[in-house]
Write a protein that holds these residues in place. Sequence first.
Motif, mmCIF file in Angstrom:
data_model
loop_
_atom_site.group_PDB
_atom_site.id
_atom_site.type_symbol
_atom_site.label_atom_id
_atom_site.label_comp_id
_atom_site.label_asym_id
_atom_site.label_seq_id
_atom_site.Cartn_x
_atom_site.Cartn_y
_atom_site.Cartn_z
ATOM 1 N N GLY A 111 0.573 -1.133 -0.059
ATOM 2 C CA GLY A 111 0.276 -0.011 -0.001
ATOM 3 C C GLY A 111 0.806 1.328 0.001
ATOM 4 N N ASP A 112 2.177 1.086 0.289
ATOM 5 C CA ASP A 112 3.049 2.371 0.307
ATOM 6 C C ASP A 112 2.859 3.111 -1.110
ATOM 7 O OD1 ASP A 112 3.721 1.845 2.833
ATOM 8 O OD2 ASP A 112 5.490 1.091 2.209
ATOM 9 N N PHE A 113 2.711 2.320 -2.426
ATOM 10 C CA PHE A 113 2.694 3.048 -3.580
ATOM 11 C C PHE A 113 1.628 3.967 -3.822
ATOM 12 C CE2 PHE A 113 1.262 3.252 -7.885
ATOM 13 C CZ PHE A 113 2.358 3.502 -8.729
ATOM 14 N N ALA A 114 0.410 3.477 -2.879
ATOM 15 C CA ALA A 114 -0.751 4.183 -3.278
ATOM 16 C C ALA A 114 -0.825 5.555 -2.372
ATOM 17 C CB ALA A 114 -1.966 3.329 -2.761
ATOM 18 N N LEU A 115 0.161 5.563 -1.639
ATOM 19 C CA LEU A 115 0.422 6.859 -0.808
ATOM 20 C C LEU A 115 1.335 7.941 -1.289
ATOM 21 C CD1 LEU A 115 0.560 5.242 2.699
ATOM 22 C CD2 LEU A 115 -1.364 6.075 1.682
ATOM 23 N N LEU A 116 1.679 7.512 -2.390
ATOM 24 C CA LEU A 116 2.695 8.527 -3.398
ATOM 25 C C LEU A 116 1.965 9.707 -3.747
ATOM 26 C CD1 LEU A 116 5.221 6.136 -5.091
ATOM 27 C CD2 LEU A 116 5.687 7.172 -2.978
#
Length: 83
Positions: A31-36
Amino acid sequence: MDYVAVEKLKWRSRRSMLELDLYFDRFIQCGDFALLNEDELKLYQMLLELDDGDLLLLFQGKQQLADEHAQQLVDKIISSKLS
């Protein structure tokens, strides 16, 4: 960045080296990608333009990028964890 462009970045994250696939897949799946944000997505796109060998050296900590923000993104990718 629009939805299609973001999905293309995810697709381009698939590399020819298993080690890189593991780093990128974990980053996307946790889910870190979605927070970019928009700027980070542009840096991510820049990372994808690097050769696999250079990316692997970055992810292994054997090299660092001169751009502080790009290096912070590399550090995020390295430290991402699946829960």
